[in-house]
Design a protein around this motif. Sequence first.
Motif, PDB file in Angstrom:
ATOM      1  N   GLY A 157       0.844  -1.187   0.000  1.00 59.97           N
ATOM      2  CA  GLY A 157       0.000   0.000   0.000  1.00 59.97           C
ATOM      3  C   GLY A 157       0.884   1.243   0.000  1.00 59.97           C
ATOM      4  O   GLY A 157       2.104   1.156   0.166  1.00 59.97           O
ATOM      5  N   LEU A 158       0.262   2.408  -0.176  1.00 57.07           N
ATOM      6  CA  LEU A 158       0.978   3.682  -0.178  1.00 57.07           C
ATOM      7  C   LEU A 158       0.636   4.430   1.107  1.00 57.07           C
ATOM      8  O   LEU A 158      -0.533   4.768   1.344  1.00 57.07           O
ATOM      9  CB  LEU A 158       0.569   4.505  -1.408  1.00 57.07           C
ATOM     10  CG  LEU A 158       1.409   5.750  -1.688  1.00 57.07           C
ATOM     11  CD1 LEU A 158       2.811   5.355  -2.145  1.00 57.07           C
ATOM     12  CD2 LEU A 158       0.746   6.605  -2.754  1.00 57.07           C
ATOM     13  N   TYR A 159       1.640   4.655   1.939  1.00 52.11           N
ATOM     14  CA  TYR A 159       1.404   5.322   3.218  1.00 52.11           C
ATOM     15  C   TYR A 159       1.046   6.784   2.981  1.00 52.11           C
ATOM     16  O   TYR A 159       1.658   7.470   2.156  1.00 52.11           O
ATOM     17  CB  TYR A 159       2.654   5.228   4.089  1.00 52.11           C
ATOM     18  CG  TYR A 159       2.448   5.726   5.496  1.00 52.11           C
ATOM     19  CD1 TYR A 159       1.674   5.010   6.396  1.00 52.11           C
ATOM     20  CD2 TYR A 159       3.026   6.920   5.930  1.00 52.11           C
ATOM     21  CE1 TYR A 159       1.470   5.460   7.692  1.00 52.11           C
ATOM     22  CE2 TYR A 159       2.832   7.378   7.220  1.00 52.11           C
ATOM     23  CZ  TYR A 159       2.044   6.643   8.098  1.00 52.11           C
ATOM     24  OH  TYR A 159       1.851   7.097   9.379  1.00 52.11           O
ATOM     25  N   HIS A 203      -4.667   1.604  -0.534  1.00 54.61           N
ATOM     26  CA  HIS A 203      -4.272   0.347  -1.188  1.00 54.61           C
ATOM     27  C   HIS A 203      -5.448  -0.217  -1.973  1.00 54.61           C
ATOM     28  O   HIS A 203      -6.593   0.202  -1.803  1.00 54.61           O
ATOM     29  CB  HIS A 203      -3.764  -0.667  -0.155  1.00 54.61           C
ATOM     30  CG  HIS A 203      -4.839  -1.255   0.721  1.00 54.61           C
ATOM     31  ND1 HIS A 203      -4.870  -2.583   1.073  1.00 54.61           N
ATOM     32  CD2 HIS A 203      -5.924  -0.695   1.327  1.00 54.61           C
ATOM     33  CE1 HIS A 203      -5.912  -2.813   1.849  1.00 54.61           C
ATOM     34  NE2 HIS A 203      -6.560  -1.692   2.028  1.00 54.61           N
ATOM     35  N   ALA A 204      -5.123  -1.160  -2.850  1.00 50.62           N
ATOM     36  CA  ALA A 204      -6.144  -1.902  -3.594  1.00 50.62           C
ATOM     37  C   ALA A 204      -6.252  -3.264  -2.905  1.00 50.62           C
ATOM     38  O   ALA A 204      -5.383  -4.107  -3.064  1.00 50.62           O
ATOM     39  CB  ALA A 204      -5.726  -2.060  -5.056  1.00 50.62           C
ATOM     40  N   PRO A 205      -7.307  -3.490  -2.099  1.00 51.27           N
ATOM     41  CA  PRO A 205      -7.347  -4.660  -1.227  1.00 51.27           C
ATOM     42  C   PRO A 205      -7.533  -6.004  -1.937  1.00 51.27           C
ATOM     43  O   PRO A 205      -6.673  -6.877  -1.861  1.00 51.27           O
ATOM     44  CB  PRO A 205      -8.536  -4.377  -0.298  1.00 51.27           C
ATOM     45  CG  PRO A 205      -8.891  -2.949  -0.514  1.00 51.27           C
ATOM     46  CD  PRO A 205      -8.451  -2.609  -1.894  1.00 51.27           C
ATOM     47  N   ASN A 206      -8.648  -6.167  -2.643  1.00 49.86           N
ATOM     48  CA  ASN A 206      -8.983  -7.430  -3.285  1.00 49.86           C
ATOM     49  C   ASN A 206     -10.234  -7.201  -4.137  1.00 49.86           C
ATOM     50  O   ASN A 206     -10.816  -6.120  -4.100  1.00 49.86           O
ATOM     51  CB  ASN A 206      -9.209  -8.529  -2.238  1.00 49.86           C
ATOM     52  CG  ASN A 206     -10.249  -8.120  -1.215  1.00 49.86           C
ATOM     53  OD1 ASN A 206     -11.403  -7.867  -1.562  1.00 49.86           O
ATOM     54  ND2 ASN A 206      -9.846  -8.045   0.055  1.00 49.86           N
ATOM     55  N   SER A 234     -13.215  -7.830  -3.771  1.00 47.13           N
ATOM     56  CA  SER A 234     -14.470  -7.501  -3.088  1.00 47.13           C
ATOM     57  C   SER A 234     -14.500  -6.059  -2.603  1.00 47.13           C
ATOM     58  O   SER A 234     -15.520  -5.615  -2.075  1.00 47.13           O
ATOM     59  CB  SER A 234     -14.666  -8.432  -1.883  1.00 47.13           C
ATOM     60  OG  SER A 234     -13.755  -8.115  -0.848  1.00 47.13           O
ATOM     61  N   ALA A 235     -13.390  -5.327  -2.759  1.00 45.44           N
ATOM     62  CA  ALA A 235     -13.334  -3.961  -2.231  1.00 45.44           C
ATOM     63  C   ALA A 235     -12.539  -3.071  -3.179  1.00 45.44           C
ATOM     64  O   ALA A 235     -11.535  -3.499  -3.742  1.00 45.44           O
ATOM     65  CB  ALA A 235     -12.689  -3.961  -0.853  1.00 45.44           C
ATOM     66  N   PRO A 236     -12.949  -1.823  -3.348  1.00 45.99           N
ATOM     67  CA  PRO A 236     -12.238  -0.906  -4.243  1.00 45.99           C
ATOM     68  C   PRO A 236     -11.008  -0.313  -3.564  1.00 45.99           C
ATOM     69  O   PRO A 236     -10.740  -0.565  -2.383  1.00 45.99           O
ATOM     70  CB  PRO A 236     -13.285   0.175  -4.513  1.00 45.99           C
ATOM     71  CG  PRO A 236     -14.082   0.220  -3.244  1.00 45.99           C
ATOM     72  CD  PRO A 236     -14.146  -1.198  -2.758  1.00 45.99           C
ATOM     73  N   VAL A 237     -10.262   0.490  -4.303  1.00 41.65           N
ATOM     74  CA  VAL A 237      -9.133   1.230  -3.731  1.00 41.65           C
ATOM     75  C   VAL A 237      -9.659   2.070  -2.574  1.00 41.65           C
ATOM     76  O   VAL A 237     -10.650   2.783  -2.717  1.00 41.65           O
ATOM     77  CB  VAL A 237      -8.482   2.133  -4.800  1.00 41.65           C
ATOM     78  CG1 VAL A 237      -7.405   3.013  -4.185  1.00 41.65           C
ATOM     79  CG2 VAL A 237      -7.889   1.272  -5.917  1.00 41.65           C
ATOM     80  N   ARG A 238      -8.982   1.982  -1.422  1.00 40.82           N
ATOM     81  CA  ARG A 238      -9.533   2.613  -0.227  1.00 40.82           C
ATOM     82  C   ARG A 238      -8.444   3.015   0.762  1.00 40.82           C
ATOM     83  O   ARG A 238      -7.302   2.579   0.664  1.00 40.82           O
ATOM     84  CB  ARG A 238     -10.491   1.658   0.467  1.00 40.82           C
ATOM     85  CG  ARG A 238      -9.813   0.347   0.865  1.00 40.82           C
ATOM     86  CD  ARG A 238     -10.630  -0.458   1.848  1.00 40.82           C
ATOM     87  NE  ARG A 238     -11.964  -0.748   1.377  1.00 40.82           N
ATOM     88  CZ  ARG A 238     -12.752  -1.664   1.908  1.00 40.82           C
ATOM     89  NH1 ARG A 238     -12.309  -2.405   2.916  1.00 40.82           N
ATOM     90  NH2 ARG A 238     -13.960  -1.861   1.456  1.00 40.82           N
ATOM     91  N   LEU A 239      -8.847   3.847   1.712  1.00 39.54           N
ATOM     92  CA  LEU A 239      -8.025   4.169   2.878  1.00 39.54           C
ATOM     93  C   LEU A 239      -8.176   3.048   3.897  1.00 39.54           C
ATOM     94  O   LEU A 239      -9.282   2.513   4.080  1.00 39.54           O
ATOM     95  CB  LEU A 239      -8.500   5.474   3.517  1.00 39.54           C
ATOM     96  CG  LEU A 239      -7.879   6.782   3.044  1.00 39.54           C
ATOM     97  CD1 LEU A 239      -8.690   7.948   3.586  1.00 39.54           C
ATOM     98  CD2 LEU A 239      -6.427   6.896   3.489  1.00 39.54           C
TER      99      LEU A 239
END
Length: 354
Positions: A319-321, A329-332, A334-339
């Motif tokens: 992820g990008l701090y 980050h782009a989790p998986n 089932s989930a979009p790019v998120r904090l």
Amino acid sequence: MAAHRKPRQSPLSGHTVRTAATLALAGAATAAGFDGTGHAEPQLTPAQVKAKVDRLYQDAESATEKYNGAKEKADTAQRRLNALRDQAAREQEKLNSTRDALGSIAAAQYRDGTIAPAWQLALSGDPDRYLEGAALAERAGDRQAVAVSQVREQLREIERLRGAARVELSSLRSRQAELKRQKKTITGKLDEARRLLARLTPRQRAEATGDGAPAGHASRSASGTREALERTASTTAPNARAAAAVSYAYAKLGSPYVWGATGPNAFDCSGLVQAAYRSAGLSLPRTTYAQINAGRRVSRSELQPGDLVFFYSGISHVGLYVGHGQMIHAPNPSAPVRLAPVDQMPFAGATRVA
């Protein structure tokens, strides 16, 4: 008069056969686990589903990074193969031109015939002119020898190029086979995760995938955190490139996760950080296990906006701090790019690339 005997009865006939068949079927049903109501697959709790889905996503992401690495190598092998084929084609054109020139010389000699130089001098009506012509022929012979030597050298070079192309083709096929294997692994893991999530209610599914944050105070708090982080990232980032990468990542919040994607509209985890720094003018490697070595390692206590943060023992997620213990980050799937909090996953290390 013959004695009348009572017909011999089969031990498994009539009612006995029906009874035995019924008992056999009942035993088979019992052995197979059928008790009249049937045994459904064990029902997992939402927490068990979440744990299993998380593991499947982690396995799929590990396979995705291997896929990305294999694809990068396959693309490199394809470029080298194309370059070798182009070079071989150019050498073949040069060889054809040299052969045409040799063919012209040979045809001219055939037309003129071959007479020994001493006899040509004796029979010549103009010896001085003959001697000039002989010198010219000698030079032509030298040029012919050079041309023959060029043909031999060109043939050797073409064979070398073809051999190198065969090696690259073998490498490319090996990489393509690896891509196929990793793709099969990824799709299998993701399909299994989807089947597990489909068993849950919408609320349970949202909780299992991390989309179940309640409305109200928590969401307003998250929104406020995002705005605060976005305002301070440019001033706390160590340099302009890091600030630009963070800004890019913020602009991509909500973008879908697609394995193997590097933007601009969809990403996997390493594809997102690669695209973020590409927008800032810095080229990063494609995979997580290469990205972690792309800059200077920093400790968790030293983290600054723009640093790359890595997770799991196999360095399979990045992820990008962005500051305040948060990353984008782009989790998986089932989930979009998120904090998300950095402590959401097992921390493996961090790197400062800008």
